[in-house]
Design a protein around this motif. Sequence first.
Motif, PDB file in Angstrom:
ATOM      1  N   ASN A 156       0.834  -1.206   0.000  1.00 44.73           N
ATOM      2  CA  ASN A 156       0.000   0.000   0.000  1.00 44.73           C
ATOM      3  C   ASN A 156       0.869   1.257   0.000  1.00 44.73           C
ATOM      4  N   GLY A 213     -13.286  -7.197  -0.779  1.00 40.48           N
ATOM      5  CA  GLY A 213     -12.213  -7.000   0.186  1.00 40.48           C
ATOM      6  C   GLY A 213     -12.754  -6.928   1.597  1.00 40.48           C
ATOM      7  N   LEU A 265     -13.571  -5.336   5.047  1.00 39.69           N
ATOM      8  CA  LEU A 265     -13.908  -3.989   5.493  1.00 39.69           C
ATOM      9  C   LEU A 265     -12.825  -3.460   6.435  1.00 39.69           C
ATOM     10  N   ASN A 320      -9.664  -3.057   5.864  1.00 39.25           N
ATOM     11  CA  ASN A 320      -8.322  -3.569   5.620  1.00 39.25           C
ATOM     12  C   ASN A 320      -7.632  -2.701   4.566  1.00 39.25           C
ATOM     13  N   ASP A 321      -6.527  -2.026   4.966  1.00 42.08           N
ATOM     14  CA  ASP A 321      -5.856  -1.087   4.059  1.00 42.08           C
ATOM     15  C   ASP A 321      -5.373  -1.747   2.774  1.00 42.08           C
ATOM     16  N   ASP A 352      -6.456  -4.683   1.294  1.00 42.99           N
ATOM     17  CA  ASP A 352      -7.575  -5.112   0.450  1.00 42.99           C
ATOM     18  C   ASP A 352      -8.235  -3.932  -0.265  1.00 42.99           C
ATOM     19  N   GLN A 353      -8.605  -2.937   0.532  1.00 42.23           N
ATOM     20  CA  GLN A 353      -9.362  -1.817  -0.019  1.00 42.23           C
ATOM     21  C   GLN A 353      -8.533  -0.979  -0.991  1.00 42.23           C
ATOM     22  N   VAL A 412      -8.225  -3.006  -4.288  1.00 45.23           N
ATOM     23  CA  VAL A 412      -9.510  -2.968  -4.990  1.00 45.23           C
ATOM     24  C   VAL A 412      -9.688  -1.620  -5.690  1.00 45.23           C
ATOM     25  N   THR A 413      -9.325  -0.546  -4.997  1.00 41.16           N
ATOM     26  CA  THR A 413      -9.461   0.799  -5.571  1.00 41.16           C
ATOM     27  C   THR A 413      -8.615   0.951  -6.833  1.00 41.16           C
ATOM     28  N   ALA A 447     -18.156  -3.570  -6.591  1.00 39.62           N
ATOM     29  CA  ALA A 447     -17.282  -3.776  -5.428  1.00 39.62           C
ATOM     30  C   ALA A 447     -18.097  -3.896  -4.150  1.00 39.62           C
ATOM     31  N   SER A 467     -17.667  -5.205   0.308  1.00 40.06           N
ATOM     32  CA  SER A 467     -16.763  -5.480   1.422  1.00 40.06           C
ATOM     33  C   SER A 467     -17.439  -6.424   2.401  1.00 40.06           C
TER      34      SER A 467
END
Length: 382
Positions: free
Chosen positions: A125, A166, A168, A170-171, A173-174, A177-178, A193, A195
């Motif tokens: 990340n 992803g 909810l 979770n840096d 995962d999110q 996904v972004t 998308a 969560s």
Amino acid sequence: MKKVLAIVLALMLVFSVAAMAETVKIGVFEPASGDSGAGGKQETLGMQYANQETPTVEIGGVEYDVELVYADNGSSTDKAPSAAQQLVSEGVSVVLGSYGSGVSIAGSQYFADANIPAIGVTCTNPQVTAGNSHYFRICFLDPFQGTVLANYAAKELGAKTAYCLGELGNDYDQGLVTYFKQAFEGLGGTVVAESFPTNTADFTSYLTNAAMYSADVFFCPVSIAYSTQIIQQAASQGVTFPILGGDTLDSNVVAEAAKGTSVEVIITTFYQEGASPEFDEGFKAWLNSNAEAMTNNGGNDMISAVSAMGYDAYYTALEALKAAGSTDSAAVLAALPGVTLTGVSGAIAFDEVGDAIRDAAFVKKIDNATGDWVFVAEQTVE
């Protein structure tokens, strides 16, 4: 009598020198428990193998024993601060880790306050290194990884609709996904998308939703623990869309979950067996001679990319210590930006932010018959 006395004095000198041997401490900030415990253990294995291979380092003309100091961050942003504080109190000169961007971010400030540099191994990340000067990393970043996966889905798989899932909050995962969503929509695709809450065990409704939206691919950059459940439940539902994942899915545990099923699993990662035959041979031999290491690797000697990255991170830390000419963490921090290394995962160097200068990722998939990872392509972003 004089001869005996001489021998005794010589032995005393030997023991005295041994007792005075210098030690430098490298912190291992990794999850050994929690949802990411399996991945954290495999990342740590690479460091442990490297430490067994090279247990000493010359710093400022003095030979030092290298001691790995472990702190389990529990895969949790709540537990990461205490694990970081533990390493600070132990007086480590540099920190390696963590598997998981969220825990890396959660422990970051404690390293900053102590002037201790941290070398991220597979925490992808962008926020890990953003806005600070003490965190570095040797892996590619999620904007790159997400774009590679989106390009592969659209151009190689012909996907028009992607379902993304992803955890909810979770840096990792999110964030991934972004970046996937941005790239996939930029290619003209449609993204749905969702969560799921932490500790979810039943993913059937999410798989059903993906089918309802006529998804061509199911993107879930989640932990090993969640991904194995998703794959097993996808097999039970007879899904036909491929499951895509990021580097966290690169595990023999995930491959075992897909073995014997018809679920297609495709991921991006940092390393593939065969890229460095010498490392592969040595690491496998070490695993097979060490029952605890074999258990921590999931029960077989398949090489996870995170283990190769842990190996490279250890040698990056040694190069920083040598360049600093000191075990003082502030000196190591000052030396790190100029460190370069040819590792088993490729060339390692840092940009002005402290991020790795990387321009390629491995794409691979699971052979459902054998449970092996199969190399697909080395992918770049144009």
